[in-house]
Design a protein around this motif. Sequence first.
Motif, PDB file in Angstrom:
ATOM      1  N   ASP A   1     -18.645   6.800  -5.084  1.00  0.00           N
ATOM      2  CA  ASP A   1     -17.332   7.155  -5.610  1.00  0.00           C
ATOM      3  C   ASP A   1     -17.125   8.647  -5.449  1.00  0.00           C
ATOM      4  N   VAL A   2     -15.868   9.082  -5.538  1.00  0.00           N
ATOM      5  CA  VAL A   2     -15.533  10.501  -5.407  1.00  0.00           C
ATOM      6  C   VAL A   2     -14.633  10.906  -6.570  1.00  0.00           C
ATOM      7  N   VAL A   3     -14.975  11.992  -7.228  1.00  0.00           N
ATOM      8  CA  VAL A   3     -14.136  12.581  -8.279  1.00  0.00           C
ATOM      9  C   VAL A   3     -13.554  13.860  -7.701  1.00  0.00           C
ATOM     10  N   ASN A   4     -12.257  13.856  -7.446  1.00  0.00           N
ATOM     11  CA  ASN A   4     -11.599  14.975  -6.767  1.00  0.00           C
ATOM     12  C   ASN A   4     -10.962  15.911  -7.782  1.00  0.00           C
ATOM     13  N   GLU A   5     -11.591  17.048  -8.023  1.00  0.00           N
ATOM     14  CA  GLU A   5     -11.086  18.057  -8.957  1.00  0.00           C
ATOM     15  C   GLU A   5     -10.635  19.324  -8.221  1.00  0.00           C
ATOM     16  N   ILE A   6     -10.354  19.201  -6.927  1.00  0.00           N
ATOM     17  CA  ILE A   6      -9.887  20.348  -6.143  1.00  0.00           C
ATOM     18  C   ILE A   6      -8.491  20.739  -6.611  1.00  0.00           C
ATOM     19  N   GLN A   7      -8.302  22.026  -6.863  1.00  0.00           N
ATOM     20  CA  GLN A   7      -7.003  22.538  -7.297  1.00  0.00           C
ATOM     21  C   GLN A   7      -6.201  23.047  -6.101  1.00  0.00           C
ATOM     22  N   ILE A   8      -4.872  22.889  -6.155  1.00  0.00           N
ATOM     23  CA  ILE A   8      -4.007  23.406  -5.104  1.00  0.00           C
ATOM     24  C   ILE A   8      -3.765  24.890  -5.386  1.00  0.00           C
ATOM     25  N   ALA A   9      -4.494  25.725  -4.693  1.00  0.00           N
ATOM     26  CA  ALA A   9      -4.433  27.179  -4.905  1.00  0.00           C
ATOM     27  C   ALA A   9      -5.165  27.871  -3.767  1.00  0.00           C
ATOM     28  N   SER A  10      -4.998  29.183  -3.702  1.00  0.00           N
ATOM     29  CA  SER A  10      -5.739  29.972  -2.716  1.00  0.00           C
ATOM     30  C   SER A  10      -7.206  30.010  -3.108  1.00  0.00           C
ATOM     31  N   PRO A  11      -8.105  30.172  -2.146  1.00  0.00           N
ATOM     32  CA  PRO A  11      -9.535  30.240  -2.469  1.00  0.00           C
ATOM     33  C   PRO A  11      -9.818  31.309  -3.520  1.00  0.00           C
ATOM     34  N   SER A  12     -10.710  31.008  -4.448  1.00  0.00           N
ATOM     35  CA  SER A  12     -11.036  31.930  -5.528  1.00  0.00           C
ATOM     36  C   SER A  12     -11.716  33.185  -4.996  1.00  0.00           C
ATOM     37  N   SER A  13     -11.656  34.236  -5.804  1.00  0.00           N
ATOM     38  CA  SER A  13     -12.262  35.503  -5.412  1.00  0.00           C
ATOM     39  C   SER A  13     -13.772  35.479  -5.634  1.00  0.00           C
ATOM     40  N   LEU A  14     -14.462  36.432  -5.027  1.00  0.00           N
ATOM     41  CA  LEU A  14     -15.897  36.557  -5.216  1.00  0.00           C
ATOM     42  C   LEU A  14     -16.223  36.819  -6.680  1.00  0.00           C
ATOM     43  N   GLY A  15     -15.386  37.632  -7.325  1.00  0.00           N
ATOM     44  CA  GLY A  15     -15.610  37.931  -8.737  1.00  0.00           C
ATOM     45  C   GLY A  15     -15.525  36.686  -9.602  1.00  0.00           C
TER      46      GLY A  15
END
Length: 220
Positions: free
Chosen positions: A111-125
């Motif tokens: 199974d797959v739990v998809n918690e990907i958010q629609i946004a720009s990639p997060s910063s290193l910080g």
Amino acid sequence: MTRTSLRRSTLSLLVLAAASILPLSGCFPLMAGGAAVTASVASDRRTTGAIVDDEGIEWKVSDKIARQLGDRVHISVTSYNRIVLLTGEAPREENRALAERLARETENVRDVVNEIQIASPSSLGSRMNDANITAQVKARFVNQSQGAFAPNHVKVVTENGVVYLMGLVTRREADAATQIARTTSGVRKVVRVFEYIPEEEARRLDRQGAEPKAPPKNGP
């Protein structure tokens, strides 16, 4: 050979295999020392097959996503007992959907739990902060005074301050782990991705993991 001995032997081979591949590809993470790996595997509630599959699933899905979507997205892949958790960010819904499809098409994924958010990639910080939160939660699991659950039975993943908890646990263990996670500094939310098992099943699995290693045979 007991079930525990088989699990230890299989994972020892995996450690050696990963060590031999690492200098060539750089795709495998550095693994812990043999003693630590053996201790972790011996007390893991997953079967040896599931542990092996989880390692392979994470690598395969991550590789597929990297090939298809590149640096347009920041997606982390975590597999536990063949259930895949996708976290991170993607700029478009079609990117998010593609990542899920790639995961579902991968061999052995249940199974797959998809918690990907629609946004720009997060910063290193932001990612460094998430790593710090994960470390804090794990440390608090180890230092819990009640001993309500074994820390290695709960996998912790943090993305943008949201903590995801995975594992084969009882409802009681899940509640205890959730309470610790949600009261950790910096945690915005806790999402439970647990597989629940009865108390009796948990005790049975733990007894199997605690089986003594079979003594070596004499002679050829």
